[in-house]
Design an enzyme around this catalytic site. Structure first.
Site, PDB file in Angstrom:
ATOM      1  N   SER A 759     -15.068 -24.875  19.901  1.00  0.00           N
ATOM      2  CA  SER A 759     -14.932 -23.426  19.944  1.00  0.00           C
ATOM      3  C   SER A 759     -15.780 -22.811  18.825  1.00  0.00           C
ATOM      4  CB  SER A 759     -13.458 -23.038  19.836  1.00  0.00           C
ATOM      5  OG  SER A 759     -13.260 -21.697  20.158  1.00  0.00           O
ATOM      6  N   ASP A 836     -14.589 -21.984  31.799  1.00  0.00           N
ATOM      7  CA  ASP A 836     -14.117 -21.442  30.526  1.00  0.00           C
ATOM      8  C   ASP A 836     -14.095 -19.917  30.608  1.00  0.00           C
ATOM      9  OD1 ASP A 836     -13.684 -20.732  27.857  1.00  0.00           O
ATOM     10  OD2 ASP A 836     -14.782 -22.469  27.105  1.00  0.00           O
ATOM     11  N   HIS A 869     -11.245 -23.332  28.479  1.00  0.00           N
ATOM     12  CA  HIS A 869     -11.633 -23.570  27.087  1.00  0.00           C
ATOM     13  C   HIS A 869     -10.892 -24.759  26.474  1.00  0.00           C
ATOM     14  CE1 HIS A 869     -13.760 -22.408  23.537  1.00  0.00           C
ATOM     15  NE2 HIS A 869     -12.680 -22.119  22.851  1.00  0.00           N
TER      16      HIS A 869
END
Length: 917
Positions: A759, A836, A869
Site C-alpha cells: 500500500s 483493487d 487491496h
C-alpha cells in the site's frame, strides 16, 4: 487509505492508518478476538502451529543457502533436444567429460568466490558506534535452537494473541460497570447483561439481566438467527440484524428485527417491508424510536406503533442520507454511520451527501460477481463491471451538508452557520451531540489546513463558528479526521458551571488535550503539555470525579501508557504499577469506573479487568494471560529485537532491527528493510508481534530492519509535517540513509539489501528504489503501490499534497516516474490485485507503461485476478507472502544477478552442437 485487514498484517495497513495496529484500507486487528461480550462479528481464534512446524519441513529449506550466493553453473541439460534423439557413444562420452570438467571448474570458482567475496569476509570488529542497536534489546524466551516458524502458522493466526473485546453498556439508570455478554456454547442465556465483577456469572447479582434466552427466535414461523444485536438504552428491546451482506470496508446491509425482552417475541423493524435491506439502524437515547436508512433514504420507526415515517424521499444513486458514501466511509468516518441522535432524543442530525458530480471509476471482475448478478443472454463471457463514485485528487468531491429532524414536530430543517466553509470546499469530519439540543460540528477545507468548530442549537435552529484555526500558519501541516472529541455537560455541583468539550489540539509542536469551556470559549485550558503526544484521546471520562483518562507517548514515542488528569489540568498521573517500557491500551466502562487494561508488548500480551484509579471499590481480575502463546514462544526460535535510533538531518528516527536466532556478529547477513511510512503512521513500536518480518528473520535467517522516517507519527508535528506537498522524498531519503548506516555494520552484507512494503509501503518501496538508483538497495518488493497521487482519492491525497491544481510540481515529483533510476537496481517485484477499489490497478499499469517506453525489464510482475487491496481472492493472500519469501531467497542467493544480463555461454553452444550431430 485502507485495505481489508487480516491477522498480523501490519504490512498492509491502510494509507489512513494512524499507527500500525489501529486499522486496514488494510483492516485492522492484528490479534485474534475472543468475545465474552457482544461486538460486531465476534471471533475466537485458537489456532495451533501447523504440522509442518513439528516436522521441520520449512526449517531446513534454505539451511545451506543463508549467507552466501550460489555460483551459477552453465551445464544444464539443453531442453531443446528432441525426445527421439540418439547420439553416438563417442559424443556421449565427450559430453560427459565436458560436464565433469564444468562441475569441477564450477566448484572451484564457487570456492574461490566464497573465500574472496567481500560479502563473506569475516569481521572481528564489534559494532560500538553511537548508533548501536544494543541500547534497547528484547530477546525472546525461546532457545536459539528452537524450531523455525512456518509461514503458514504466521498467516493462519497461530501467533495472534488471544484478545477479549468488552462491550461496555450503561444501565437503564446510568449504572456503571455493566457488560453485554453473548453465550456461544449453548449454556446459559444467549444475550445478557452482567456486572463486570461477575463476568463469569458465578455469583448471584441483582444487576444481571437476561435479554435473549435463546440464540434463535421465530417470526411468522420463520427461524431467525441474529448476526448482530444492539439493545435499547432501557434494555427492554433488542435490535437484531440477520442476512448481513457486505458493501464496502465498514458498511453492510441486512434485515432488521425488534425483539421484545419481556415477551421474548420479535417483529420486523419495518412491518410494511420486512424484506427490505437496511443500511443502518440506530437507537434513540430514550429507547422509544429507531432511525434507519434504506435505499439511501432516512426513516424513523416509533416503537409505540407499527408505522414507519420517511424523513427523506429523494435519496438514490447520487444522494445519501444518514450514511456516508465510499470516500467518506473510507477516509473520514472510518465507519458506516452518518446519523447522530441528540442526547435527549428530540433531534436527529444526519449527513446529506450528493455525489452527482463525482466521476465513476470502473472495477472489472473477471472470475466473480455479486450473488444476485445475472448477465444478459450472450454476455456471459464479459467481465462484471462495478462502477464506483471515486473522487481522485483534483476531481469534484461529494458535497455534504448537515440536516436535522425534529422528532416531535416531524419536520426536517437546516441551520445556516455564518462563516462556515463553502459546500465545494467543506469536509465535515466530526459531529458531537450535546445536551439541550446542542451539536458541535468540526469541518475542514478541502485541503485540510483550515479547521472550524461550529456550535448549533437545534432548538433555536441557529448556529455559529466558535473556533477557527489555520494549521498552515501554525506549522505548515494538516488536520486529521478524528472521532474522540468529547462533550462535557455542565454540573455546578461537580464544579462545572458550563458545558464544554475536550479536543486534541496542537500545543507547542505536539498533539495535546485541551478543555474548552464555556462552549463558545476559543481559548482552552490545556490538560496536557510537553514533548510527547496523546493518542486517540480521551479514552474515558469520569464526570463524577472530573477525571480524564488517556493513552500517551510520555515515556517514549514507541511506548504507550495510560494516564489520568483532573479536568482543571492538575494531578497528571501514570497508571499505577505500569511497566516502564511497554505498550498498553485500555477501554473504559460507561462511567469510567472500571477498565479493561491490555498489555500488548513487548512481552507476551495479557488483559485484566480492574477498577479505575478514581473508583475506590477495588477490583482486579486477570482475563487473559496468553499461556498458549507463551508456550509457543518457548518452542520456536524467535528473532531478538534491537531498538535504537538514527539521526538524519537533525531528526531522530526510531529503528528496530530483528536479528535471526543464533546471530553471529562474525558473519555477513543480508538485510530486508520493511516499511509503511504513511503520514501519521507508526510501525516501530513495543507491541508483541509475530508476522512476516518475524518469519524472514527466524526461518530465512535474514536481518529485518524497520525505520519510521519523517512523516510518521508520534514524534511531534515538525517531524510529521515536513512531508507536506512532497510525499515520498524525505521518507525515501531516510530509508536510504539508514540502509547506508546498516551497510557499514561489520555483520551486514551491503551487497544484499532489499526493501519491501504494501500500500503506502509499496509506494515508498518504489520511491526509495527510484531515489537510490541502485547505490544502496539492490532489490525491492512493492505490493499494491500508489505510483501517482493523481490516481488516489481526493480526501486522503489533498490532505498531504494539496490539490494537483495548486501543487503540480509536487505531484510530478511524488510520482514514480524515473524508469532509468529504477533500471539501476538489480531487480524489483510488483504485485497488485486487479479489482483493487482502493489503490486502483491503474497505478501499476501506468508504471509498467513507463518502464516499457524506456525499455526497462529488470522486474517481475504478479497480478491477482479479482483481488481487492487486501489480496484475498482464491487464496491470493497466502500466494502473496509465499511469492515474497521465494523471490527474496532468490534475490539473496544471487539468482537475479544472473538474470540481469542473460547470455548464452560458449559451452552451452558447443554442447548443443555436439548433441545435435
Amino acid at each position: 487509505m485502507t485495505v481489508g485487514r487480516r491477522l498480523n498484517d501490519e504490512e498492509a495497513i491502510p494509507l489512513t492508518a494512524k499507527e500500525a495496529g489501529s486499522r486496514d484500507s488494510i483492516d485492522s486487528s492484528s490479534t485474534a478476538s475472543v468475545s465474552l461480550t457482544l461486538v460486531d462479528g465476534t471471533n475466537h481464534t485458537t489456532a495451533k502451529p501447523s504440522k509442518s512446524a513439528h516436522k521441520g519441513v520449512s526449517r531446513d529449506r534454505y539451511a545451506d543457502e543463508k549467507y552466501r550466493d550460489d555460483v551459477e553453473e552453465d551445464w544444464e541439460e539443453d531442453r531443446y533436444i528432441p525426445s527421439n534423439a540418439k547420439p553416438s557413444q563417442r559424443r556421449t562420452q565427450i559430453v560427459f567429460w565436458l560436464l565433469v570438467a564444468l562441475c569441477v571448474g564450477g566448484w572451484a570458482v564457487a570456492f574461490l568466490f566464497f573465500v574472496t567475496s567481500p560479502g563473506n569476509t569475516i569481521s572481528t570488529t564489534p559494532d560500538t558506534g553511537s548508533g548501536s542497536p544494543d541500547s534497547d534489546v528484547i530477546k525472546p524466551g525461546s532457545p536459539p535452537a528452537g524450531k523455525k516458524i512456518p509461514l503458514d502458522d504466521v498467516l493462519g493466526g497461530a501467533w495472534s494473541p488471544t484478545q477479549h473485546t468488552i462491550s461496555w453498556i450503561a444501565g437503564p439508570k446510568g449504572e456503571d460497570g455493566l457488560l453485554l455478554q453473548k453465550s456461544e456454547g449453548g449454556t446459559g442465556p444467549y444475550l445478557h447483561v452482567e456486572d463486570v465483577r461477575n463476568i463469569h456469572g458465578t455469583q448471584s447479582n441483582n444487576k444481571s439481566m437476561v435479554l435473549m434466552k435463546d440464540s434463535v427466535f421465530f417470526v411468522n414461523d420463520e427461524r431467525i438467527s441474529p448476526e448482530k444485536v444492539w439493545p435499547s438504552p432501557d434494555l427492554k428491546t433488542v435490535l437484531a440484524m440477520t442476512r448481513q451482506k457486505k458493501n464496502w470496508r465498514h458498511s453492510y446491509t441486512g434485515l432488521y428485527w425488534l425483539f421484545d425482552v419481556e415477551t421474548q417475541t420479535a417483529q420486523p423493524l419495518d412491518p410494511g417491508a420486512p424484506n427490505g435491506r437496511i443500511q443502518l439502524a440506530t437507537w434513540s437515547p430514550t429507547s422509544d424510536a429507531v432511525a434507519f436508512t434504506r435505499d439511501n433514504n432516512l426513516y424513523i420507526r416509533n416503537l409505540t406503533s407499527k408505522t414507519v415515517k420517511a424523513i427523506t424521499t429523494d435519496g438514490g444513486a447520487n444522494l445519501f442520507y444518514g450514511i456516508p458514501d465510499w470516500v467518506y466511509e473510507e477516509e473520514v468516518f472510518e465507519g458506516n454511520s452518518a446519523t447522530w441522535w441528540s442526547l435527549d432524543g428530540k433531534y436527529i442530525s444526519f449527513l446529506r451527501t450528493n455525489e452527482t458530480t463525482v466521476p465513476e471509476f470502473p472495477v472489472d471482475f473477471y472470475l466473480s460477481s455479486p450473488p444476485d448478478y445475472a448477465p444478459k443472454p450472450g454476455e456471459e463471457a464479459y467481465p462484471y463491471v462495478q462502477q464506483i463514485k471515486y473522487p481522485k485528487a483534483g476531481a469534484p468531491n461529494p458535497t455534504v451538508g448537515l440536516q436535522f429532524y425534529d422528532v416531535e414536530r416531524e419536520e426536517s430543517f437546516s441551520v445556516d452557520v455564518k462563516d462556515s466553509l463553502n459546500d465545494d470546499d467543506r469536509i465535515i469530519i466530526e459531529v458531537i451531540p450535546g445536551s439541550n439540543g446542542r451539536i458541535l460540528v468540526r469541518e475542514t477545507n478541502r485541503e485540510s489546513y483550515i479547521v472550524k468548530v461550529a456550535a448549533i442549537d437545534a432548538t433555536k435552529r441557529e448556529g455559529k463558528i466558535i473556533r477557527s484555526d489555520n494549521i498552515d500558519e501554525i506549522d505548515g501541516g494538516w488536520v486529521e479526521p478524528s472521532h474522540t472529541t468529547t462533550y462535557i455537560p455542565s454540573d455546578p455541583a461537580s464544579g462545572r458551571p458550563n458545558d464544554g468539550y475536550i479536543d486534541t489540539v496542537i500545543h507547542e509542536g505536539y498533539n495535546h488535550l485541551a478543555y474548552f469551556t464555556p462552549l463558545e470559549n476559543p481559548k482552552p485550558k490545556m490538560l496536557t503539555t510537553g514533548k510527547w503526544e496523546v493518542v486517540a484521546a480521551p479514552s474515558g471520562v469520569d464526570l463524577k470525579n472530573n477525571v480524564i483518562y488517556f493513552v500517551a507517548t510520555k515515556e517514549s514515542p514507541i511506548d504507550r501508557h495510560v494516564y489520568s488528569v483532573k479536568l482543571d489540568g492538575s494531578e497528571l498521573q501514570l497508571l499505577k504499577d505500569s511497566e516502564k517500557s511497554a505498550y498498553y491500551d485500555v477501554s473504559f466502562s460507561h462511567g469510567a469506573g472500571y477498565m479493561l487494561l491490555q498489555y500488548q508488548g513487548p512481552k507476551i500480551p495479557w488483559q485484566k479487568l480492574m477498577n479505575s484509579p478514581s473508583n475506590t471499590d477495588s477490583y482486579t481480575e486477570i482475563l487473559e494471560e496468553n499461556k498458549r502463546l507463551a508456550k509457543l514462544s518457548n518452542e520456536f526460535a524467535l528473532p531478538s529485537l534491537h531498538y535504537s535510533s538514527i539521526t538524519v538531518d537533525g531528526f531522530k528516527l526510531p529503528v528496530v532491527e530483528r536479528r535471526p536466532p543464533n546471530f553471529d556478529e562474525t558473519k555477513k547477513y543480508p538485510v530486508l528493510f520493511h516499511l509503511y511510512g504513511g503520514p501519521g503512521s507508526q510501525t516501530v513500536n513495543k507491541k508483541f508481534l509475530v508476522n512476516f518480518q518475524t518469519y524472514v528473520a527466524s526461518t530465512l535467517g535474514y536481518i529485518v530492519v524497520t525505520v519510521d522516517g519523517r512523516g510518521t507519527g508520534f514524534n511531534g508535528r515538525k517531524f510529521r509535517c515536513i512531508v507536506r506537498r512532497n510525499l515520498g522524498h524525505y521518507e525515501a531519503y531516510d530509508q536510504i540513509q539508514t540502509a547506508k548506516a546498516w551497510g557499514r555494520k561489520p555483520y551486514v552484507d551491503k551487497t544484499r539489501i532489499a526493501i519491501w512494503g504494501w500500500s503506502y509501503g509499496g509506494f515508498m518501496t518504489l520511491k526509495t528504489l527510484e531515489q537510490d538508483a541502485g547505490e544502496t538497495f539492490q532489490y525491492g518488493m512493492a505490493v499494491a503501490p500508489v505510483t501517482d497521487w493523481r490516481y488516489y482519492d481526493s480526501i486522503y491525497t489533498e490532505r498531504y499534497m494539496h490539490m494537483p491544481q495548486n501543487n503540480e510540481e509536487g505531484y510530478e515529483t511524488a510520482s514514480v516516474s524515473n524508469s532509468t533510476a529504477l533500471s539501476q537496481n538489480t531487480r524489483f517485484l510488483i504485485m497488485h490485485g486487479s479489482a483493487d477499489d482502493n489503490v486502483h490497478f491503474q497505478n501499476t499499469l501506468t508504471l509498467l507503461d513507463k518502464l516499457d517506453i524506456m525499455g526497462v525489464h529488470n522486474y517481475d510482475m504478479h497480478v491477482f485476478p479479482d483481488s481487492n487491496h487486501g489480496i484475498y481472492f482464491h487464496h491470493a493472500y497466502k500466494m502473496v507472502h509465499q511469492r515474497l519469501s521465494d523471490w527474496l531467497v532468490n534475490a539473496f542467493n544471487g539468482e537475479w544477478v544472473r538474470l540481469r544480463d542473460p547470455k548464452p555461454t560458449i559451452i552451452k553452444r558447443v554442447i548443443r552442437r555436439l548433441l545435435h550431430r
